[in-house]
Design a protein around this motif. Structure first.
Motif, PDB file in Angstrom:
ATOM      1  N   VAL A 132       0.548  -1.081  -0.180  1.00 63.29           N
ATOM      2  CA  VAL A 132       0.435  -0.341   0.298  1.00 63.29           C
ATOM      3  C   VAL A 132       0.398   1.312   0.005  1.00 63.29           C
ATOM      4  O   VAL A 132       1.981   1.267   1.263  1.00 63.29           O
ATOM      5  N   TYR A 133       1.203   2.394  -1.170  1.00 61.51           N
ATOM      6  CA  TYR A 133       1.949   3.566  -0.700  1.00 61.51           C
ATOM      7  C   TYR A 133       0.469   5.044  -0.957  1.00 61.51           C
ATOM      8  O   TYR A 133      -0.598   4.663  -1.219  1.00 61.51           O
ATOM      9  N   LEU A 134       1.149   6.212  -0.300  1.00 59.64           N
ATOM     10  CA  LEU A 134       0.977   6.787  -0.861  1.00 59.64           C
ATOM     11  C   LEU A 134       1.571   8.360  -0.722  1.00 59.64           C
ATOM     12  O   LEU A 134       2.999   8.588  -0.354  1.00 59.64           O
ATOM     13  N   THR A 135       2.115   8.909  -1.804  1.00 62.05           N
ATOM     14  CA  THR A 135       2.842   9.400  -2.402  1.00 62.05           C
ATOM     15  C   THR A 135       2.604  10.935  -3.050  1.00 62.05           C
ATOM     16  O   THR A 135       1.758  10.500  -4.316  1.00 62.05           O
ATOM     17  N   GLY A 136       2.433  12.422  -2.476  1.00 58.98           N
ATOM     18  CA  GLY A 136       1.947  13.080  -3.271  1.00 58.98           C
ATOM     19  C   GLY A 136       0.306  13.442  -3.328  1.00 58.98           C
ATOM     20  O   GLY A 136       0.111  12.814  -1.913  1.00 58.98           O
ATOM     21  N   GLN A 137      -0.123  13.457  -4.043  1.00 56.98           N
ATOM     22  CA  GLN A 137      -2.061  12.919  -4.041  1.00 56.98           C
ATOM     23  C   GLN A 137      -1.978  11.647  -5.037  1.00 56.98           C
ATOM     24  O   GLN A 137      -2.895  11.590  -5.167  1.00 56.98           O
ATOM     25  N   GLU A 138      -0.904  10.064  -4.588  1.00 57.52           N
ATOM     26  CA  GLU A 138      -1.171   9.459  -5.259  1.00 57.52           C
ATOM     27  C   GLU A 138      -1.490   8.348  -4.546  1.00 57.52           C
ATOM     28  O   GLU A 138      -0.425   8.437  -3.260  1.00 57.52           O
ATOM     29  N   SER A 139      -2.206   7.441  -4.538  1.00 50.85           N
ATOM     30  CA  SER A 139      -2.495   6.440  -3.396  1.00 50.85           C
ATOM     31  C   SER A 139      -2.444   5.425  -4.195  1.00 50.85           C
ATOM     32  O   SER A 139      -3.361   5.383  -5.543  1.00 50.85           O
ATOM     33  N   GLY A 140      -2.898   3.765  -3.551  1.00 51.24           N
ATOM     34  CA  GLY A 140      -3.148   2.775  -4.291  1.00 51.24           C
ATOM     35  C   GLY A 140      -2.581   1.630  -3.939  1.00 51.24           C
ATOM     36  O   GLY A 140      -1.782   1.871  -2.720  1.00 51.24           O
ATOM     37  N   LEU A 141      -2.431   0.711  -3.907  1.00 53.53           N
ATOM     38  CA  LEU A 141      -2.021  -0.242  -3.624  1.00 53.53           C
ATOM     39  C   LEU A 141      -1.761  -2.018  -4.790  1.00 53.53           C
ATOM     40  O   LEU A 141      -1.382  -1.814  -6.333  1.00 53.53           O
ATOM     41  N   LEU A 142      -0.102  -2.061  -4.792  1.00 53.16           N
ATOM     42  CA  LEU A 142       0.139  -3.056  -5.841  1.00 53.16           C
ATOM     43  C   LEU A 142       0.199  -4.169  -5.178  1.00 53.16           C
ATOM     44  O   LEU A 142       0.699  -5.095  -4.050  1.00 53.16           O
ATOM     45  N   ASP A 143       0.558  -5.120  -6.375  1.00 51.69           N
ATOM     46  CA  ASP A 143       0.804  -6.679  -5.546  1.00 51.69           C
ATOM     47  C   ASP A 143       1.937  -7.035  -5.602  1.00 51.69           C
ATOM     48  O   ASP A 143       2.398  -6.021  -5.955  1.00 51.69           O
ATOM     49  N   ALA A 144       2.501  -8.359  -5.192  1.00 53.37           N
ATOM     50  CA  ALA A 144       3.497  -8.329  -5.100  1.00 53.37           C
ATOM     51  C   ALA A 144       3.977  -8.697  -6.353  1.00 53.37           C
ATOM     52  O   ALA A 144       5.338  -7.635  -6.579  1.00 53.37           O
ATOM     53  N   ASP A 145       3.761  -9.387  -7.632  1.00 51.44           N
ATOM     54  CA  ASP A 145       4.483  -9.381  -8.493  1.00 51.44           C
ATOM     55  C   ASP A 145       5.190  -8.061  -9.156  1.00 51.44           C
ATOM     56  O   ASP A 145       5.638  -7.860  -9.729  1.00 51.44           O
ATOM     57  N   ASP A 146       3.640  -6.756  -9.305  1.00 51.64           N
ATOM     58  CA  ASP A 146       3.992  -5.320 -10.094  1.00 51.64           C
ATOM     59  C   ASP A 146       5.053  -5.229  -9.454  1.00 51.64           C
ATOM     60  O   ASP A 146       6.251  -4.041  -9.723  1.00 51.64           O
ATOM     61  N   TYR A 147       5.169  -5.253  -8.206  1.00 52.82           N
ATOM     62  CA  TYR A 147       6.348  -4.659  -6.609  1.00 52.82           C
ATOM     63  C   TYR A 147       7.491  -5.218  -7.033  1.00 52.82           C
ATOM     64  O   TYR A 147       8.775  -4.129  -7.600  1.00 52.82           O
ATOM     65  N   LEU A 148       8.024  -6.240  -6.950  1.00 51.69           N
ATOM     66  CA  LEU A 148       9.372  -7.102  -7.335  1.00 51.69           C
ATOM     67  C   LEU A 148       9.715  -7.670  -8.392  1.00 51.69           C
ATOM     68  O   LEU A 148      10.833  -7.221  -8.803  1.00 51.69           O
ATOM     69  N   GLY A 149       8.777  -6.970  -9.591  1.00 53.79           N
ATOM     70  CA  GLY A 149       8.920  -6.976 -11.005  1.00 53.79           C
ATOM     71  C   GLY A 149       9.639  -5.696 -11.355  1.00 53.79           C
ATOM     72  O   GLY A 149      10.625  -5.750 -12.694  1.00 53.79           O
ATOM     73  N   ALA A 150       9.179  -4.700 -10.261  1.00 56.33           N
ATOM     74  CA  ALA A 150       9.957  -3.167 -10.703  1.00 56.33           C
ATOM     75  C   ALA A 150      11.507  -3.124  -9.579  1.00 56.33           C
ATOM     76  O   ALA A 150      11.692  -3.971  -9.497  1.00 56.33           O
ATOM     77  N   ALA A 151      11.843  -1.973 -10.891  1.00 56.20           N
ATOM     78  CA  ALA A 151      13.376  -1.807  -9.936  1.00 56.20           C
ATOM     79  C   ALA A 151      13.196  -0.447 -10.000  1.00 56.20           C
ATOM     80  O   ALA A 151      12.527   1.036 -10.512  1.00 56.20           O
ATOM     81  N   PRO A 152      14.448   0.493  -8.361  1.00 59.29           N
ATOM     82  CA  PRO A 152      14.086   1.605  -8.476  1.00 59.29           C
ATOM     83  C   PRO A 152      14.675   2.605  -9.492  1.00 59.29           C
ATOM     84  O   PRO A 152      15.619   1.430 -10.624  1.00 59.29           O
ATOM     85  N   ASP A 153      14.121   3.417  -9.555  1.00 53.89           N
ATOM     86  CA  ASP A 153      15.132   4.493 -10.385  1.00 53.89           C
ATOM     87  C   ASP A 153      16.585   4.069 -10.742  1.00 53.89           C
ATOM     88  O   ASP A 153      16.992   4.391  -8.967  1.00 53.89           O
ATOM     89  N   PRO A 154      17.292   4.005 -12.254  1.00 56.77           N
ATOM     90  CA  PRO A 154      18.769   3.444 -11.680  1.00 56.77           C
ATOM     91  C   PRO A 154      19.621   4.547 -11.268  1.00 56.77           C
ATOM     92  O   PRO A 154      20.443   4.521 -11.294  1.00 56.77           O
ATOM     93  N   LEU A 155      19.395   6.258 -11.303  1.00 59.02           N
ATOM     94  CA  LEU A 155      20.080   6.959 -11.027  1.00 59.02           C
ATOM     95  C   LEU A 155      19.586   7.680  -9.380  1.00 59.02           C
ATOM     96  O   LEU A 155      20.091   8.791  -9.367  1.00 59.02           O
ATOM     97  N   THR A 156      19.266   6.793  -8.839  1.00 56.67           N
ATOM     98  CA  THR A 156      18.950   7.293  -7.640  1.00 56.67           C
ATOM     99  C   THR A 156      20.013   7.561  -6.350  1.00 56.67           C
ATOM    100  O   THR A 156      19.609   8.712  -6.339  1.00 56.67           O
TER     101      THR A 156
END
Length: 233
Positions: A132-156
């Motif tokens: 579950v995430y809340l950031t700025g004006q955005e909030s929502g729910l990610l399932d495990a596959d979407d969350y684990l399948g993504a990666a941080p921005d490479p330039l973080t």
């Protein structure tokens, strides 16, 4: 903007563990986030998770903060829900490093040197169920596959260094550049977020996004794109 899964993973990679609950009850929280975005926890003898069954339901709250001058502001709140599981022995050192990056603790040596001993500190991680995430004006729910399948921005990493430098040494130039872009005085301006897709500034209490014409592919490209925002000519 970064895609939501990538944005949430980026926030998680720069977050602190703020709260832990086990089967709905609060528990001491100390830890970090591993390379896959899973919360990693250092658990001491006597704490609820130390002797708990491996499928215990747990929720870890992560907070991403931004220091602007003397004031700390929340950038994002993330709750990772799942099941506690022991970190395998061959992954224990990497897990300990992830914890130490945000929460240095001498008990990490005990967890490594006496790995598996009944009275030793333990390293656990969350088998992610949903986020579950809340950031700025955005909030929502990610399932495990979407969350684990993504990666941080490479330039973080480079983005955070550049952002800190601009906010400490070039705020006047930033304010002038933002005012030029907006066509009016921007007020009290800080660089809020910086990533391969653009920059977000905080002007007074408003967040304004400036996307790059094309995504930055390297630290040099990122700095070049940011100079276009800072330039007042």
């Amino acid at each position: 903007m970064l895609p939501i899964p990538e944005r949430v993973r980026t926030l998680a990679a720069t977050s602190n563990v703020a709260k832990l609950s086990v089967d709905g009850a609060p528990s001491p929280a100390r830890g970090g986030v591993d390379e896959r975005g899973r919360p990693v926890l250092l658990v001491l003898p006597g704490e609820p998770l130390h002797g708990v069954r491996e499928d215990a339901v747990a929720a870890v709250n992560l907070t991403a903060m931004r220091q602007l001058g003397t004031v700390t502001h929340p950038r994002g709140l993330i709750e990772v829900q799942g099941w506690a599981e022991p970190v395998p022995r061959d992954e224990a050192r990497a897990a300990a490093i992830a914890v130490a990056a945000l929460c240095p603790d001498e008990n990490l040596f005990d967890a490594l040197e006496r790995f598996g001993a009944p009275d030793a500190a333990r390293l656990l991680r969350l088998d992610v169920g949903q986020v579950v995430y809340l950031t700025g004006q955005e909030s929502g729910l990610l399932d495990a596959d979407d969350y684990l399948g993504a990666a941080p921005d490479p330039l973080t990493d480079v983005a955070e260094r550049v952002l800190a430098h601009v906010n400490s040494s070039h705020r006047a130039q930033l304010a002038a550049g933002v005012s030029r872009q907006l066509g009016e005085p921007a007020g009290d301006v800080w660089l809020w977020e910086l990533d391969s897709h653009g920059a977000t500034v905080r002007a007074d209490d408003s967040l304004i996004r400036f996307p790059w014409p094309t995504p930055a592919r390297s630290g040099v490209c990122l700095e070049t794109a940011l100079r276009g925002l800072l330039c007042t000519c």
